[in-house]
Design an enzyme around this catalytic site. Structure first.
Site, PDB file in Angstrom:
ATOM      1  N   LEU A  45      -2.413 -19.329  20.820  1.00  8.72           N
ATOM      2  CA  LEU A  45      -2.525 -17.938  20.354  1.00  8.72           C
ATOM      3  C   LEU A  45      -3.818 -17.725  19.569  1.00  8.72           C
ATOM      4  O   LEU A  45      -4.174 -18.531  18.707  1.00  8.72           O
ATOM      5  CB  LEU A  45      -1.324 -17.639  19.441  1.00  8.72           C
ATOM      6  CG  LEU A  45      -1.345 -16.308  18.691  1.00  8.72           C
ATOM      7  CD1 LEU A  45      -1.112 -15.137  19.644  1.00  8.72           C
ATOM      8  CD2 LEU A  45      -0.282 -16.298  17.584  1.00  8.72           C
TER       9      LEU A  45
ATOM     10  N   HIS B 146       6.007  -8.258  -0.665  1.00  4.51           N
ATOM     11  CA  HIS B 146       4.899  -8.932   0.027  1.00  4.51           C
ATOM     12  C   HIS B 146       5.256 -10.391   0.317  1.00  4.51           C
ATOM     13  O   HIS B 146       4.941 -10.920   1.366  1.00  4.51           O
ATOM     14  CB  HIS B 146       3.611  -8.852  -0.800  1.00  4.51           C
ATOM     15  CG  HIS B 146       3.130  -7.446  -1.006  1.00  4.51           C
ATOM     16  ND1 HIS B 146       3.056  -6.538   0.024  1.00  4.51           N
ATOM     17  CD2 HIS B 146       2.723  -6.766  -2.116  1.00  4.51           C
ATOM     18  CE1 HIS B 146       2.605  -5.374  -0.439  1.00  4.51           C
ATOM     19  NE2 HIS B 146       2.406  -5.491  -1.739  1.00  4.51           N
TER      20      HIS B 146
ATOM     21  N   LEU C 139      -2.014   5.476  12.291  1.00  7.76           N
ATOM     22  CA  LEU C 139      -2.811   4.254  12.501  1.00  7.76           C
ATOM     23  C   LEU C 139      -3.421   3.721  11.214  1.00  7.76           C
ATOM     24  O   LEU C 139      -3.782   2.545  11.149  1.00  7.76           O
ATOM     25  CB  LEU C 139      -3.929   4.525  13.508  1.00  7.76           C
ATOM     26  CG  LEU C 139      -3.573   4.297  14.979  1.00  7.76           C
ATOM     27  CD1 LEU C 139      -4.748   4.656  15.875  1.00  7.76           C
ATOM     28  CD2 LEU C 139      -3.184   2.837  15.225  1.00  7.76           C
TER      29      LEU C 139
ATOM     30  N   ASP D 199       4.110  -2.642   7.709  1.00  2.18           N
ATOM     31  CA  ASP D 199       4.254  -1.668   6.621  1.00  2.18           C
ATOM     32  C   ASP D 199       5.673  -1.667   6.055  1.00  2.18           C
ATOM     33  O   ASP D 199       6.640  -1.902   6.780  1.00  2.18           O
ATOM     34  CB  ASP D 199       3.895  -0.271   7.159  1.00  2.18           C
ATOM     35  CG  ASP D 199       3.563   0.703   6.031  1.00  2.18           C
ATOM     36  OD1 ASP D 199       3.386   0.258   4.888  1.00  2.18           O
ATOM     37  OD2 ASP D 199       3.492   1.915   6.311  1.00  2.18           O
TER      38      ASP D 199
ATOM     39  N   ARG E  84       8.474  -0.681  -0.276  1.00  2.00           N
ATOM     40  CA  ARG E  84       9.767   0.027  -0.263  1.00  2.00           C
ATOM     41  C   ARG E  84      10.935  -0.942  -0.172  1.00  2.00           C
ATOM     42  O   ARG E  84      11.974  -0.740  -0.785  1.00  2.00           O
ATOM     43  CB  ARG E  84       9.801   1.023   0.919  1.00  2.00           C
ATOM     44  CG  ARG E  84       9.105   2.333   0.594  1.00  2.00           C
ATOM     45  CD  ARG E  84       8.808   3.123   1.836  1.00  2.00           C
ATOM     46  NE  ARG E  84       7.661   2.560   2.537  1.00  2.00           N
ATOM     47  CZ  ARG E  84       7.293   2.903   3.754  1.00  2.00           C
ATOM     48  NH1 ARG E  84       8.007   3.789   4.424  1.00  2.00           N
ATOM     49  NH2 ARG E  84       6.231   2.363   4.305  1.00  2.00           N
TER      50      ARG E  84
HETATM   51  C1  IPE Z   1      -1.565   0.202   6.357  1.00  4.81           C
HETATM   52  O1  IPE Z   1      -0.508   0.400   5.487  1.00  4.81           O
HETATM   53  C2  IPE Z   1      -2.308  -1.033   5.976  1.00  4.81           C
HETATM   54  C3  IPE Z   1      -1.598  -2.294   6.138  1.00  4.81           C
HETATM   55  C4  IPE Z   1      -0.414  -2.460   6.668  1.00  4.81           C
HETATM   56  C5  IPE Z   1      -2.304  -3.447   5.686  1.00  4.81           C
HETATM   57  P1  IPE Z   1      -0.622   1.383   4.223  1.00  4.81           P
HETATM   58  O2  IPE Z   1       0.706   1.354   3.573  1.00  4.81           O
HETATM   59  O3  IPE Z   1      -1.789   1.011   3.401  1.00  4.81           O
HETATM   60  O4  IPE Z   1      -0.923   2.784   4.933  1.00  4.81           O
HETATM   61  P2  IPE Z   1      -0.709   4.252   4.413  1.00  4.81           P
HETATM   62  O5  IPE Z   1      -1.393   4.361   3.083  1.00  4.81           O
HETATM   63  O6  IPE Z   1       0.759   4.486   4.291  1.00  4.81           O
HETATM   64  O7  IPE Z   1      -1.325   5.099   5.479  1.00  4.81           O
HETATM   65  C1  IPE Z   2       2.446  -3.167   3.751  1.00 10.65           C
HETATM   66  O1  IPE Z   2       3.467  -2.764   2.900  1.00 10.65           O
HETATM   67  C2  IPE Z   2       1.607  -4.278   3.176  1.00 10.65           C
HETATM   68  C3  IPE Z   2       0.249  -3.888   2.751  1.00 10.65           C
HETATM   69  C4  IPE Z   2      -0.307  -2.729   2.912  1.00 10.65           C
HETATM   70  C5  IPE Z   2      -0.523  -4.915   2.093  1.00 10.65           C
HETATM   71  P1  IPE Z   2       3.210  -1.706   1.773  1.00 10.65           P
HETATM   72  O2  IPE Z   2       2.765  -2.407   0.549  1.00 10.65           O
HETATM   73  O3  IPE Z   2       2.298  -0.628   2.257  1.00 10.65           O
HETATM   74  O4  IPE Z   2       4.661  -1.120   1.537  1.00 10.65           O
HETATM   75  P2  IPE Z   2       5.055   0.392   1.321  1.00 10.65           P
HETATM   76  O5  IPE Z   2       4.504   1.157   2.477  1.00 10.65           O
HETATM   77  O6  IPE Z   2       4.446   0.812   0.025  1.00 10.65           O
HETATM   78  O7  IPE Z   2       6.540   0.376   1.306  1.00 10.65           O
HETATM   79 MG    MG Z   3       2.611   1.148   3.216  1.00 11.16          MG
END
Ligand code: IPE
Ligand code: IPE
Ligand code: MG
Length: 273
Positions: free
Chosen positions: A163, A69, A227, A52, A56
Site C-alpha cells: 500500500l 484524536h 471537502l 472527521d 464530537r
Molecule cells: C477536515 O476536518 C480536516 C481533517 C479531517 C484533517 P475539519 O473538521 O477541520 O473541517 P471543517 O472545519 O469542519 O470543514
Molecule cells: C477530525 O476530527 C480530526 C482533525 C481535524 C485533526 P475533528 O477534530 O475535526 O472533530 P470534530 O469535527 O470537531 O468533531
Molecule cells: Mg471536524
C-alpha cells in the site's frame, strides 16, 4: 401559523442537530455489508478519507477532544491494515489541514505530539505490512524535528511495494495547486516549459500525488458533506461517500460498506451508458 409556514417549521424541526451521534444525514451504515459482498476485482485504486468527528466523539462522552484524536488513531491502524488486506494500492488520509492551525494551541500541540510519538514507533509495522509512507502537505510551518521524522520514514519505507499511504499533514489543496502554478511559471520564465506544454498531465505531475491515480472514492465521516480543502484537483471525478459515524466509530465493517456504496454507483464520466 399559516399552512405554508407550518410546512417550513415542520421541515426544519426534522433537520438533525449537526454532529449529534448517528443523527445526521448520509447512508445508514450498520455494518451489514461484509467483505464477501465486495467485488474484489473492482476495488478503487485510490481511496481518500476525511477523518472527521474525533472532537464530537469525545465531547459526547464528556471527555476532552484530545481523547477523540487518540481513539481516532486506533481506527487509522485498522483501516490501513484493511487496505493492506484488500490490496488497495493508494490511501490518502487527511490528518491535519492548513486551516486546523486555527484551533486552540493545546489541541494543535497535542496533535503534533501524537503524530511525533506515533511515527517514531511505526516503522516496523509499516515494513511488516509493506506500506510505503509519503507525507503530503507544506513542511514550512511544522517543527523541523517532525519534518525530519517524515523524511526518515519516507526513506525507510521507499522500497515497500504494498500500500502507498499518503498522510496529509498541514495539507491544503488550494496551496498545493498554487505551488504547481508557481513551479510552472518559474519553468516558463526559465524557458524550460512552453505555454502550450501545460496540460492536465503536466499539471498533475507537479502535485503531491504525482504518479498516483486520482482517488475514485472519497469517504468523509461524521455526517459533514464538504471537502474542506482536500484533493480539489484530484477529486474531479471521485465518488463521495458521506457517512454518519464519527471517525472513532468508523471500523472495518463501515469501511466495507462505504466501498460497497462506491461499487453500486454508476460512474459515467460525462458519457451516456
Ligand atoms: C477536515 O476536518 C480536516 C481533517 C479531517 C484533517 P475539519 O473538521 O477541520 O473541517 P471543517 O472545519 O469542519 O470543514
Ligand atoms: C477530525 O476530527 C480530526 C482533525 C481535524 C485533526 P475533528 O477534530 O475535526 O472533530 P470534530 O469535527 O470537531 O468533531
Ligand atoms: Mg471536524
Amino acid at each position: 401559523m399559516g399552512l405554508f409556514s407550518q410546512f417550513w417549521a415542520d421541515l426544519f424541526s426534522r433537520v438533525p442537530r449537526p454532529g449529534a451521534e448517528r443523527s445526521v444525514s448520509g447512508p445508514d451504515i450498520d455494518g451489514t455489508v461484509g467483505k464477501e459482498s465486495l467485488d474484489l476485482s473492482r476495488l478503487p485504486r485510490h481511496i481518500g478519507v476525511i477523518m472527521d468527528g474525533n472532537g464530537r466523539w469525545a465531547t459526547n462522552r464528556g471527555l476532552p477532544r484530545t481523547a477523540g484524536h487518540r481513539e481516532g488513531l486506533a481506527r487509522v491502524r485498522e483501516i490501513v491494515t484493511e487496505c493492506v488486506n484488500l490490496g488497495i494500492e493508494n490511501l490518502t488520509l487527511y490528518a491535519f489541514s492548513t486551516e486546523n492551525w486555527k484551533r486552540p494551541e493545546e489541541e494543535v500541540s497535542f496533535l503534533m505530539n501524537l503524530f511525533r510519538e506515533t511515527l517514531k514507533t511505526e516503522v516496523d509495522e509499516m515494513h511488516k505490512q509493506r506500506v510505503r509512507v509519503r507525507f503530503i502537505g507544506e513542511k514550512d510551518k511544522l517543527d523541523p524535528d517532525l519534518v525530519k521524522l517524515f523524511t526518515k520514514l519516507e526513506k525507510q519505507t521507499e522500497n515497500n511495494y504494498g500500500l502507498n499511504l499518503n498522510i496529509a499533514i498541514n495539507y491544503g489543496s488550494r496551496r498545493e495547486i498554487l505551488s504547481v502554478v508557481r513551479s510552472l511559471v518559474r519553468k516558463a520564465i526559465e524557458g524550460e516549459v512552453k505555454e502550450s506544454d501545460i496540460d492536465e498531465e503536466l499539471f498533475a505531475s507537479y502535485l503531491y500525488t504525482a504518479g498516483q491515480p486520482d482517488p475514485e472514492l472519497i469517504i468523509r465521516t461524521s455526517g459533514e458533506e464538504r471537502l474542506s480543502n482536500f484533493l480539489l484537483w484530484q477529486a474531479a471525478y471521485a465518488e463521495f461517500v458521506f457517512v454518519r459515524p464519527l471517525w472513532p466509530e468508523f471500523g472495518v465493517a463501515e469501511f466495507h460498506q462505504a466501498i460497497y456504496e462506491y461499487q453500486s454507483r454508476n460512474r459515467r464520466f460525462g458519457t451516456v451508458t
